[in-house]
Design an enzyme around this catalytic site. Structure first.
Site, short mmCIF file in Angstrom:
data_model
loop_
_atom_site.label_atom_id
_atom_site.label_comp_id
_atom_site.label_asym_id
_atom_site.label_seq_id
_atom_site.Cartn_x
_atom_site.Cartn_y
_atom_site.Cartn_z
CB SER A 410 -0.93 0.01 1.22
OG SER A 410 -0.18 -0.14 2.40
CG HIS A 431 -3.07 -0.63 -2.67
ND1 HIS A 431 -3.24 0.71 -2.38
CD2 HIS A 431 -3.32 -1.31 -1.51
CE1 HIS A 431 -3.58 0.83 -1.11
NE2 HIS A 431 -3.64 -0.36 -0.57
CD GLU A 443 -3.39 3.53 -5.14
OE1 GLU A 443 -3.28 4.77 -5.18
OE2 GLU A 443 -3.19 2.88 -4.10
CG ASN A 481 -2.57 4.29 1.68
OD1 ASN A 481 -3.69 4.59 2.07
ND2 ASN A 481 -2.17 3.04 1.62
#
Length: 694
Positions: A410, A431, A443, A481
């Site tokens: 991540s 991800h 992702e 993130n």
């Protein structure tokens, strides 16, 4: 330009074939063509009935979305429907593919409806922030009753032909050629001298309806539809169908429709609709690149993420092997998967046969050699670089040539992970978001050497797994993130400055997030972020402001819901404020010399949301995201950003980038370097442009 309505007479029946590929949308030319065709059929003494059918792969899949937001052109759809109802001869709608939105409203206005078994009907307008605006909310309840109509209209989900026949939407399912079947049905209606049946005249199912039907329905959608406008107006419109004569009900429906059309929510939901499709387009992929076939998969790690990822493959009918080092961990992981499926069966969202089929496709192993022939392997182990590189070194030795080596990291550097192999062209980030079997975002993260074929394959795989794939560039945290870092940072600073976890969560939930940052962190597990922060502590400048609150809670063994305490204490799943947390916050503020104050909900929203926009602008500037709308998709499908706000980048444009910049500059003066405005934001705001303006 060819006529979008092909007119022909077969065996005394006028056939109006809609030819407006790819989905036969109800453009102005189609609307005018239907009226002209019906006029012709009505005037021809040799014609005894008419059939409306779609050419190509579908009936009429709905309104022409390209006309949304533009001045409407005559004839309007209600005029088309009035012309159908004025016909002196029977009109049969022949449905295949999808009859959605305005297309379904056309079918509802015809005297009879037949379909092939694979057909689907529905009114999905609510998903675009509007309600059916051409009689769908008034006619459908008259056919199937208000409760069933509400289920279809408020969810926006289509139903298959078989269910439509059971409910009374359809009159017949045609097993052979659709057009032949529709003509035969029309001739039978004429031969039997059946009176023309107008749905608008059917009143038995909308008479004496208990008002509790609507009260209960509103209660049932309270949580899911909070903040939205269209679902509530759908209920109001169906209620009007049960309380008003048809003419007044249609008028009321139009009022609600235009109210929704003028709402900023409609713009946001239309933006999300197009953005989801746009995210599939990767400008620098050669036109001739073909994705590889994924017929088998392997997952490294049987934890929460690994198990959820494996479920995605099984649900798509792709056999998947899960590799885990210990037999105990493997058995536990497989047990959790089985339990998750069993829960879905109990809830009625999955059939037992589907569960049995999925479980048969999932197997476990402790030996790397057993997964070597998989087309793709996804690593889902601890978020630690050394561990991941060790796994990829092993995969490099045993996976077949051409297999895709994917990592579910991540935050970590894809290129460094790829450096553990001799085939960096086959390495890519995939991800998944937790819970991986539920969350729709995928992702995908390209490394410097990821090949076009590898990229194309994981983007196509996303669709196969019923995910919404977005391609990101490689940087710390990628798109989602990386942006989240500023959001969580400011939420923590707000605690030290005077807010409580419950106030911050409440303000952001009122804004429209499904869960505020502290409830979300408790649910995800505070130990995950703690481990990442400890690993990066040596990189943090000593003079940089840093909130120790979350770390101290972890040092106390408070990891969130799973330990019964985090930012809140828990009774079951109920989050309760905890004086222990308040003491930790007060101590942290005191140590840093922070004077606490009253903080408004407006400041909470701006302090937490504007970092998303500012970091998003940097991500766009650096080419980490291909387009601003990709960032919106990441946040809509991965982080619970409210759909009716369109995503952080779209939302900022609606406020005005100049206003957002002015506020960010104000925070920059007070709070320092974290708030330095992104160059792209400054450039666009000062030029009075949006993200996409050239």
């Amino acid at each position: 330009m060819t006529d979008p309505i092909r007119y022909a007479v077969q065996d005394g029946v006028a056939v109006l074939t809609v030819e407006n590929p790819p989905v036969n949308a109800l453009s102005q030319a189609v609307r005018a063509g239907i009226i002209a065709g019906l006029d012709k059929a009505d005037a021809d003494p040799a014609v005894s009935a008419a059939v409306i059918i779609g050419g190509g792969r579908t009936f009429i899949a709905g309104a022409d979305i390209r006309e949304f937001g533009k001045p409407p052109l005559q004839p309007y759809l209600p005029q088309v429907l009035e012309r159908i109802e004025a016909m002196t001869k029977p009109v049969v709608a022949a449905l295949h593919g999808t009859a959605l939105g305005g297309g379904f409203e056309v079918a509802l206005t015809c005297h009879w409806r037949v379909a092939v078994e694979s057909g689907q009907v529905g009114l999905p307008e609510v998903k675009l922030g509007v309600i059916p605006g051409s009689g769908g909310t008034q006619r459908l309840p008259r056919l199937i009753g208000p409760k069933q109509a509400l289920d279809m209209i408020v969810s926006g989900n289509p139903i298959p032909a078989k269910k439509a026949l059971e409910l009374g939407v359809l009159d017949e399912i045609v097993s052979g050629d659709l057009l032949e079947g529709a003509i035969a049905f029309a001739k039978k209606v004429v031969a039997e001298k059946r009176p023309l049946r107008l749905v608008r005249d059917l009143n038995d199912k909308v008479s004496n309806v208990d008002p509790a039907v609507f009260t209960d329905y509103r209660k049932s959608i309270e949580r899911k539809a909070k903040g939205f406008l269209a679902p509530w107006r759908c209920i109001d419109a169906v209620e009007a169908a049960c309380n008003l004569p048809i003419a007044e009900g249609l008028k009321k429906e139009r009022e609600f429709f235009f109210e929704c059309m003028d709402s900023p929510q409609r713009k946001a939901q239309i933006h999300a609709f197009f953005a989801e499709r746009e995210a599939q387009k990767i400008p620098d992929l050669p036109a001739d690149v073909k994705p590889r076939q994924i017929r088998s998969a392997a997952v490294i790690g049987a934890g929460t993420m690994g198990g959820g990822i494996a479920m995605n493959f099984a649900n798509a009918g792709i056999p998947v092997k899960i590799l885990e080092v210990s037999q105990e961990a493997l058995a536990r992981g497989l047990g959790v998967i089985e339990k998750n499926y069993a829960t879905s069966v109990q809830r009625g969202s999955m059939k037992q046969e589907a569960m049995d089929r999925a479980m048969k496709l999932i197997s476990g192993t402790q030996r790397y050699e057993d997964i070597g022939d998989a087309d793709i392997v996804i690593e889902a182990v601890f978020e630690e670089m050394a561990v991941k590189k060790e796994v990829f070194g092993k995969l490099d030795k045993i996976m077949k040539p051409g297999a895709i080596l994917a990592t579910n990291t991540s935050t970590l550097d894809i290129d460094e992970i790829a450096s553990a192999t001799k085939r960096p062209q086959d390495v890519i980030g995939t991800h998944f978001f937790s819970p991986a079997n539920v969350m729709r975002l995928l992702e995908n993260v390209r490394g410097a050497k990821s090949s076009p074929e590898t990229i194309a394959t994981v983007m196509a795989l996303g669709k196969t797994l019923k995910k919404v794939p977005v391609l990101a560039g490689n940087c710390d945290g990628f798109i989602g993130n990386r942006m989240l870092h500023g959001y969580l940072r400011e939420a923590s600073f707000l605690l030290e400055e005077g807010a409580s976890p419950e106030q911050v969560d409440r303000a952001l939930e009122e804004f429209g997030l499904a869960m505020g940052p502290f409830r979300m962190s408790d649910l995800a597990g505070l130990d995950v972020g703690w481990r990442i922060r400890k690993g990066k502590a040596h990189l943090r400048p000593k003079d940089e402001r840093y909130s120790p609150v979350a770390d101290r809670l972890c040092e106390m063994g408070r990891f969130g819901q799973k330990t019964g305490a985090g930012f809140y204490k828990y009774e079951g799943r109920n989050a309760l404020p905890d004086p222990v947390v308040r003491d930790v916050i007060l101590q942290a503020a005191k140590e840093q010399g922070i004077e606490r104050r009253q903080i408004s909900d407006e400041e909470i929203v701006q302090r937490c949301m504007y970092p998303l926009v500012n970091e998003g602008a940097k991500i766009l500037e650096e080419g980490i995201a291909i387009r601003a709308s990709d960032i919106d998709i990441v946040y809509l499908f991965g982080y619970g950003f409210p759909v009716y706000r369109g995503g952080p980048m779209f939302w900022a444009e609606q406020i005005g980038l100049d206003k957002v910049l002015a506020t960010i500059r104000g925070f920059h003066k007070i709070h320092g370097k974290f708030w330095e405005p992104a160059k792209l934001l400054v450039e666009r705001a000062e030029a009075g442009k949006g993200w996409n303006d050239r």
